[in-house]
Write an enzyme that holds these catalytic residues in place. Structure first.
Site, PDB file in Angstrom:
ATOM      1  N   CYS B 100      12.598 -16.188  74.057  1.00  0.00           N
ATOM      2  CA  CYS B 100      11.787 -17.018  74.965  1.00  0.00           C
ATOM      3  C   CYS B 100      11.737 -18.444  74.430  1.00  0.00           C
ATOM      4  O   CYS B 100      11.848 -19.416  75.165  1.00  0.00           O
ATOM      5  CB  CYS B 100      10.363 -16.474  75.071  1.00  0.00           C
ATOM      6  SG  CYS B 100      10.221 -14.755  75.527  1.00  0.00           S
ATOM      7  N   CYS B 103      14.393 -21.533  75.034  1.00  0.00           N
ATOM      8  CA  CYS B 103      14.251 -22.463  76.170  1.00  0.00           C
ATOM      9  C   CYS B 103      12.855 -23.078  76.226  1.00  0.00           C
ATOM     10  O   CYS B 103      12.701 -24.276  76.436  1.00  0.00           O
ATOM     11  CB  CYS B 103      14.509 -21.747  77.483  1.00  0.00           C
ATOM     12  SG  CYS B 103      16.174 -21.093  77.634  1.00  0.00           S
ATOM     13  N   HIS B 104      11.841 -22.230  76.067  1.00  0.00           N
ATOM     14  CA  HIS B 104      10.462 -22.693  76.305  1.00  0.00           C
ATOM     15  C   HIS B 104       9.794 -23.289  75.075  1.00  0.00           C
ATOM     16  O   HIS B 104       8.655 -23.752  75.161  1.00  0.00           O
ATOM     17  CB  HIS B 104       9.615 -21.548  76.850  1.00  0.00           C
ATOM     18  CG  HIS B 104      10.114 -21.002  78.145  1.00  0.00           C
ATOM     19  ND1 HIS B 104      10.071 -21.716  79.318  1.00  0.00           N
ATOM     20  CD2 HIS B 104      10.688 -19.810  78.459  1.00  0.00           C
ATOM     21  CE1 HIS B 104      10.584 -20.973  80.306  1.00  0.00           C
ATOM     22  NE2 HIS B 104      10.965 -19.821  79.803  1.00  0.00           N
ATOM     23  N   CYS B 138      13.068 -13.670  83.954  1.00  0.00           N
ATOM     24  CA  CYS B 138      13.659 -14.503  82.907  1.00  0.00           C
ATOM     25  C   CYS B 138      14.580 -13.661  82.019  1.00  0.00           C
ATOM     26  O   CYS B 138      15.662 -14.091  81.637  1.00  0.00           O
ATOM     27  CB  CYS B 138      12.555 -15.132  82.073  1.00  0.00           C
ATOM     28  SG  CYS B 138      12.853 -16.862  81.703  1.00  0.00           S
ATOM     29  N   CYS B 202     -12.945  -1.386  97.177  1.00  0.00           N
ATOM     30  CA  CYS B 202     -13.257  -2.187  95.987  1.00  0.00           C
ATOM     31  C   CYS B 202     -14.651  -2.775  96.154  1.00  0.00           C
ATOM     32  O   CYS B 202     -15.447  -2.813  95.215  1.00  0.00           O
ATOM     33  CB  CYS B 202     -12.265  -3.332  95.826  1.00  0.00           C
ATOM     34  SG  CYS B 202     -10.534  -2.832  95.793  1.00  0.00           S
ATOM     35  N   CYS B 205     -18.221  -1.001  95.270  1.00  0.00           N
ATOM     36  CA  CYS B 205     -18.761  -1.096  93.918  1.00  0.00           C
ATOM     37  C   CYS B 205     -18.917  -2.549  93.474  1.00  0.00           C
ATOM     38  O   CYS B 205     -19.983  -2.973  93.053  1.00  0.00           O
ATOM     39  CB  CYS B 205     -17.839  -0.379  92.926  1.00  0.00           C
ATOM     40  SG  CYS B 205     -17.825   1.402  93.099  1.00  0.00           S
ATOM     41  N   ARG B 243      -5.217  -1.036  85.570  1.00  0.00           N
ATOM     42  CA  ARG B 243      -6.646  -0.958  85.911  1.00  0.00           C
ATOM     43  C   ARG B 243      -6.842  -0.733  87.413  1.00  0.00           C
ATOM     44  O   ARG B 243      -7.694   0.050  87.824  1.00  0.00           O
ATOM     45  CB  ARG B 243      -7.357  -2.246  85.463  1.00  0.00           C
ATOM     46  CG  ARG B 243      -8.848  -2.141  85.500  1.00  0.00           C
ATOM     47  CD  ARG B 243      -9.347  -1.230  84.377  1.00  0.00           C
ATOM     48  NE  ARG B 243     -10.727  -0.823  84.579  1.00  0.00           N
ATOM     49  CZ  ARG B 243     -11.085   0.248  85.293  1.00  0.00           C
ATOM     50  NH1 ARG B 243     -10.174   1.006  85.854  1.00  0.00           N
ATOM     51  NH2 ARG B 243     -12.352   0.546  85.426  1.00  0.00           N
ATOM     52  N   CYS B 247      -8.724   2.497  88.926  1.00  0.00           N
ATOM     53  CA  CYS B 247      -9.878   2.359  89.809  1.00  0.00           C
ATOM     54  C   CYS B 247      -9.642   3.107  91.122  1.00  0.00           C
ATOM     55  O   CYS B 247     -10.521   3.799  91.617  1.00  0.00           O
ATOM     56  CB  CYS B 247     -10.099   0.874  90.096  1.00  0.00           C
ATOM     57  SG  CYS B 247     -11.777   0.324  89.874  1.00  0.00           S
TER      58      CYS B 247
END
Lengths: 107, 286
Positions: B100, B103-104, B138, B202, B205, B243, B247
Site C-alpha cells: 500500500c 503508492c500511498h 486496489c 432497525c 430498537c 454487526r 443484528c
C-alpha cells in the site's frame, strides 16, 4: 498472529517518583474449555506468568489462569530511585518466552 | 429493634437502587478525550432530514469501565489490530511487487479524512464503495494480489488502520455524487423495514427505544462511527457488515450477504445518520 508486547514506561523521572507502567500483549488466551465445530476440545494455550524486573530484582509478577480474557493488560506502579532497565517477561503454556525492555533515566 | 432493622434495610435498598440507576443511566453525561489530548465529538446536532434531534455516539451508552478503555489508546485492544494493519500497509504483496505504502506513502497524510468520507460513489461499478471493497479493488487492480474474503486475511486490521487515520474527524458523506441518493433511499427503506420472526426493524430498537434496556444492555442509536469496533464480548475487532448481519440474525430473519446491495445501502444510510460524529475507529463496545 504472533504475540506482540506493548509497554509504556515514562522515559524520565525524578528519584523517588512513583511511576505508572502499562503493559498489553496480544494473545488469544485459549482457556482449554472450549470446543471447535467438530466437538473436539481446543487445547489450552494461555500466558501463565508475567514478570517485571528492574535492574535484576522483581518489581511485579503475576500468575495468570484461564479465566483471564485475551490480550491481557496489566497496569501497575513502581517507585524508582535510580536509572536502569525494566525487563518484561511473558511465559506461554507452550514454553515460548516473550521479552521486552524499557530504559528509564532517573535524575 | 426489629422494626428499626427493617427500616434500615429499606433505606439501604433505596440507596442501592439509586446508585445503580445513576451508574447505568444512558446516554451517560461524559466527554470522550483520547489520551487526554484529542477531544472527540460524541454528540452532535442532527443533519436535516434526520428523525432524531441529536445524534449520540454509542460510547455514551456503555459502562464507565468500557468508556475508559476507549479513552486510552494504549489500553484499547482494538489498537493491536490497527498496529497489525500498519504492518500490512508496509508489506509487499502480489505480482506487481507493491505494498500500500509504495503508492500511498505515509498513511497519516494520504489516508487522513478517508475514514470520515466513506462510503463513496464508485463510478466504475456504478455502486457505492466502502473501505473494505476499496482495498480489494486496489489489491486486484494495482497490486496483482488476491481480494480479501469477507472478514478474512488483513481486511479488518487494514480497514481499521486506514479509518483510524481520521480519528476525531467528523463523519460527512457526499450524497450528491453519482446515484448515492438512490442508495441512501434504499438503505432507509431497509432501516425501517420490519423483518424476522420478531418483526423488528432497525428503527424499532435504535430509534424508538434507544437508551432503554434490551436484556442487560442499553440500546444505542446504532451509529457506525466506531467501526471496525473492538467488542469485548467477542474479544476481537468486529466489522460493520458482520454487526449488521448479527443484528438482523437476532431478529430471527435470514440475513443478507456481506457487501450485498442491501447492506451497502444500509451502510450509506446508517453512516449518514451519524453525520457530525467523530470517527472513533477502533471504538470499544461491550
Amino acid at each position: 498472529m504472533a504475540a506482540k508486547p506493548r509497554v509504556k514506561v515514562p522515559k524520565t523521572a525524578s528519584a523517588g517518583d512513583i511511576i505508572k507502567i502499562k503493559t498489553l500483549i496480544s494473545h488469544p488466551m485459549e482457556s482449554g474449555q472450549r470446543k471447535d465445530g467438530d466437538g473436539n476440545v481446543i487445547p489450552r494455550k494461555i500466558i501463565n506468568k508475567f514478570v517485571c524486573d528492574f535492574n535484576g530484582s522483581t518489581v511485579f509478577s503475576a500468575d495468570i489462569d484461564p479465566a483471564v480474557a485475551s490480550n491481557p493488560y496489566f497496569e501497575f506502579r513502581a517507585r524508582v530511585t535510580e536509572s536502569g532497565t525494566f525487563k518484561f517477561v511473558w511465559t506461554d503454556d507452550d514454553g515460548t518466552v516473550i521479552e521486552t525492555e524499557k530504559n528509564i533515566e532517573v535524575s | 429493634m426489629r422494626k428499626l432493622l427493617f427500616t434500615g434495610s429499606l433505606i439501604a435498598a433505596a440507596i442501592v437502587s439509586q446508585a445503580s440507576f445513576t451508574a447505568f443511566a444512558a446516554p451517560a453525561d461524559d466527554k470522550l478525550v483520547i489520551d487526554e489530548e484529542l477531544e472527540m465529538i460524541t454528540r452532535a446536532k442532527s443533519v436535516e432530514g434526520h428523525p432524531l434531534p441529536e445524534v449520540i455516539s454509542g460510547w455514551h451508552f456503555r459502562t464507565p469501565e468500557t468508556r475508559a478503555i476507549e479513552s486510552d489508546s494504549f489500553q484499547n485492544p482494538g489498537m493491536l489490530g490497527v498496529e497489525q494493519g500498519e504492518e500490512i500497509w508496509n508489506t509487499v504483496e502480489g505480482t506487481e511487487g507493491k505494498s500500500c505504502a509504495s503508492c500511498h506513502d505515509d498513511a497519516s497524510v494520504s489516508m487522513k479524512g478517508v475514514g470520515a468520507a466513506y462510503p463513496k460513489w464508485d463510478a466504475d461499478s456504478g455502486k457505492p464503495i466502502n473501505i473494505e471493497l476499496r482495498i480489494n479493488k486496489c489489491r486486484v487492480e494495482n497490486m496483482g494480489a488476491e481480494a480479501y474474503k469477507f472478514d478474512k486475511g488483513g481486511q479488518k486490521p487494514l480497514t481499521a488502520f486506514i479509518k483510524h487515520q481520521s480519528l476525531g474527524m467528523p463523519v460527512a458523506l457526499d450524497l450528491a455524487a453519482g446515484d448515492m441518493q438512490k442508495w441512501w433511499e434504499q438503505g432507509k427503506e431497509t432501516y425501517y423495514r420490519r423483518t424476522g420472526q420478531l418483526n423488528l426493524s432497525c428503527a424499532s430498537c435504535h430509534e424508538k427505544n434507544q437508551g432503554k434496556y434490551i436484556r442487560a444492555d442499553h440500546l444505542s442509536q446504532g451509529n457506525v462511527n466506531g467501526f471496525p469496533t473492538y467488542r469485548l464480548k467477542q474479544n476481537k475487532l468486529i466489522s460493520l457488515h458482520n454487526r449488521f448481519r448479527g443484528c438482523i440474525r437476532d431478529t430471527r430473519a435470514e440475513f443478507p450477504a456481506a457487501f450485498s446491495d442491501t447492506l451497502m445501502g444500509l451502510e450509506v444510510y446508517t453512516t449518514w445518520r451519524g453525520t457530525g460524529l467523530s470517527v472513533e475507529t477502533p471504538g470499544v463496545r461491550q
